[in-house]
Design a protein around this motif. Sequence first.
Motif, mmCIF file in Angstrom:
data_model
loop_
_atom_site.group_PDB
_atom_site.id
_atom_site.type_symbol
_atom_site.label_atom_id
_atom_site.label_comp_id
_atom_site.label_asym_id
_atom_site.label_seq_id
_atom_site.Cartn_x
_atom_site.Cartn_y
_atom_site.Cartn_z
ATOM 1 N N GLY A 28 -4.098 -1.574 22.929
ATOM 2 C CA GLY A 28 -4.174 -1.170 24.321
ATOM 3 C C GLY A 28 -3.028 -1.669 25.154
ATOM 4 O O GLY A 28 -1.932 -1.922 24.636
ATOM 5 N N PRO A 29 -3.252 -1.867 26.462
ATOM 6 C CA PRO A 29 -2.175 -2.287 27.356
ATOM 7 C C PRO A 29 -1.571 -3.629 26.954
ATOM 8 O O PRO A 29 -2.270 -4.506 26.435
ATOM 9 N N GLY A 30 -0.277 -3.759 27.199
ATOM 10 C CA GLY A 30 0.382 -5.032 26.953
ATOM 11 C C GLY A 30 1.614 -4.952 26.089
ATOM 12 O O GLY A 30 2.382 -5.910 26.002
ATOM 13 N N ASP A 31 1.818 -3.821 25.433
ATOM 14 C CA ASP A 31 3.015 -3.652 24.595
ATOM 15 C C ASP A 31 3.839 -2.500 25.142
ATOM 16 O O ASP A 31 3.541 -1.950 26.190
ATOM 17 N N ASP A 32 4.908 -2.112 24.410
ATOM 18 C CA ASP A 32 5.752 -1.012 24.873
ATOM 19 C C ASP A 32 5.027 0.320 24.866
ATOM 20 O O ASP A 32 5.366 1.229 25.620
ATOM 21 N N ALA A 33 4.047 0.457 24.005
ATOM 22 C CA ALA A 33 3.250 1.680 23.928
ATOM 23 C C ALA A 33 1.901 1.331 23.325
ATOM 24 O O ALA A 33 1.740 0.297 22.673
ATOM 25 N N ALA A 34 0.943 2.187 23.572
ATOM 26 C CA ALA A 34 -0.386 2.009 22.991
ATOM 27 C C ALA A 34 -0.457 2.691 21.637
ATOM 28 O O ALA A 34 0.370 3.551 21.306
ATOM 29 N N VAL A 35 -1.461 2.333 20.866
ATOM 30 C CA VAL A 35 -1.728 2.993 19.585
ATOM 31 C C VAL A 35 -3.171 3.490 19.629
ATOM 32 O O VAL A 35 -4.098 2.704 19.850
ATOM 33 N N VAL A 36 -3.340 4.795 19.450
ATOM 34 C CA VAL A 36 -4.653 5.420 19.540
ATOM 35 C C VAL A 36 -4.957 6.134 18.237
ATOM 36 O O VAL A 36 -4.118 6.875 17.713
ATOM 37 N N ALA A 37 -6.138 5.908 17.698
ATOM 38 C CA ALA A 37 -6.536 6.569 16.454
ATOM 39 C C ALA A 37 -6.657 8.066 16.664
ATOM 40 O O ALA A 37 -7.095 8.527 17.719
ATOM 41 N N ALA A 38 -6.257 8.830 15.652
ATOM 42 C CA ALA A 38 -6.374 10.296 15.666
ATOM 43 C C ALA A 38 -6.956 10.739 14.324
ATOM 44 O O ALA A 38 -6.246 11.256 13.460
ATOM 45 N N PRO A 39 -8.257 10.518 14.125
ATOM 46 C CA PRO A 39 -8.878 10.806 12.824
ATOM 47 C C PRO A 39 -8.692 12.250 12.371
ATOM 48 O O PRO A 39 -8.576 12.524 11.175
ATOM 49 N N ASP A 40 -8.653 13.171 13.310
ATOM 50 C CA ASP A 40 -8.521 14.591 12.976
ATOM 51 C C ASP A 40 -7.112 14.934 12.496
ATOM 52 O O ASP A 40 -6.910 15.950 11.833
ATOM 53 N N GLY A 41 -6.129 14.099 12.822
ATOM 54 C CA GLY A 41 -4.738 14.399 12.495
ATOM 55 C C GLY A 41 -4.036 15.238 13.537
ATOM 56 O O GLY A 41 -2.837 15.481 13.443
ATOM 57 N N ARG A 42 -4.768 15.682 14.537
ATOM 58 C CA ARG A 42 -4.207 16.415 15.674
ATOM 59 C C ARG A 42 -4.636 15.702 16.948
ATOM 60 O O ARG A 42 -5.717 15.121 17.002
#
Length: 312
Positions: A28-42
């Motif tokens: 989440g917040p605190g780095d240069d960018a967030a990382v969000v899971a995308a289980p569907d691949g889209r």
Amino acid sequence: MSIAEIGEFGLISRVVARLGTGSAALLGPGDDAAVVAAPDGRVVASTDVLVEGRHFRRDWSGPADIGHRAAAANLADIAAMGATPTALLVAFCAPADLDVAWAEELAGGLSEEAALVGASVVGGDMSSSRTITIAVTALGDLGGRPPVVRSGAQPGDVVAIAGRTGHAAAGYTILSRGFRTPKMLVEAYRRPEVPYAAGPSAATHGATSMIDVSDGLLQDLGHIAAAGVVGIDVRTDAFEVPGPMRDAAAALGVDPYQWLLAGGEDHALVATFPPGAALPGGWREIGTVHNGTGITVDRKAWSGPAGWDHFR
């Protein structure tokens, strides 16, 4: 205490403290960018902006209300694709003399609305500006389903709606005339009640097209009609005028169907389904798709405004 007194990074730390964490947020917040899971691949993505004086007024709505509205406008777009929202990115611009508490409460409203669908605010940006501006980008996951686009409506399809229309528009009219009641309608303007789950549900039940009602039912249905090269007829007898809305319309000299059919910002979902299909829970039939073009109401041309246009 103003934003200028604590500075950009002090504000960021206070705002981040008000944000929850959704299950899709891997970083989440605190780095240069967030990382969000995308289980569907889209990834389904949508963005929207709210500008003070154009989309909201601080004397009409509190900061938490505005946060709810800003999040809802984007989360509804994700649901209208048949997807489940996963995360929000928020850019916030404000005058340096704005009270810090206002920004914190805004963040709380954003976070609370996102939490309704299990999403969270995962990052964003801030800047000084003369005008408060809130730009939100929403991300979503299709869960292995194809997206429900605007262009799929076919002649013979049933038009159905989930959620309410006209309430926010009525609330806006009431506030613009200097009143604060009926409370039900004013609160509908301040905080929309979006049927988020109805979007993925419509997708699993074979919806052929879908859109969220942000600018007005007839105008947004017009986008479906234009994309699918079809005509759509809406029945007024499919809409019940609630007592408070009927009373407010009579007092203000307004046709309540103008609110119901052309009012936006309730963020109801409207979709088309194949003929004979069983509508999922929460959806009700309001019209039909036919060979032709454009939108009619009770098989006649609509003479009033069809919805909101930012540049008119």
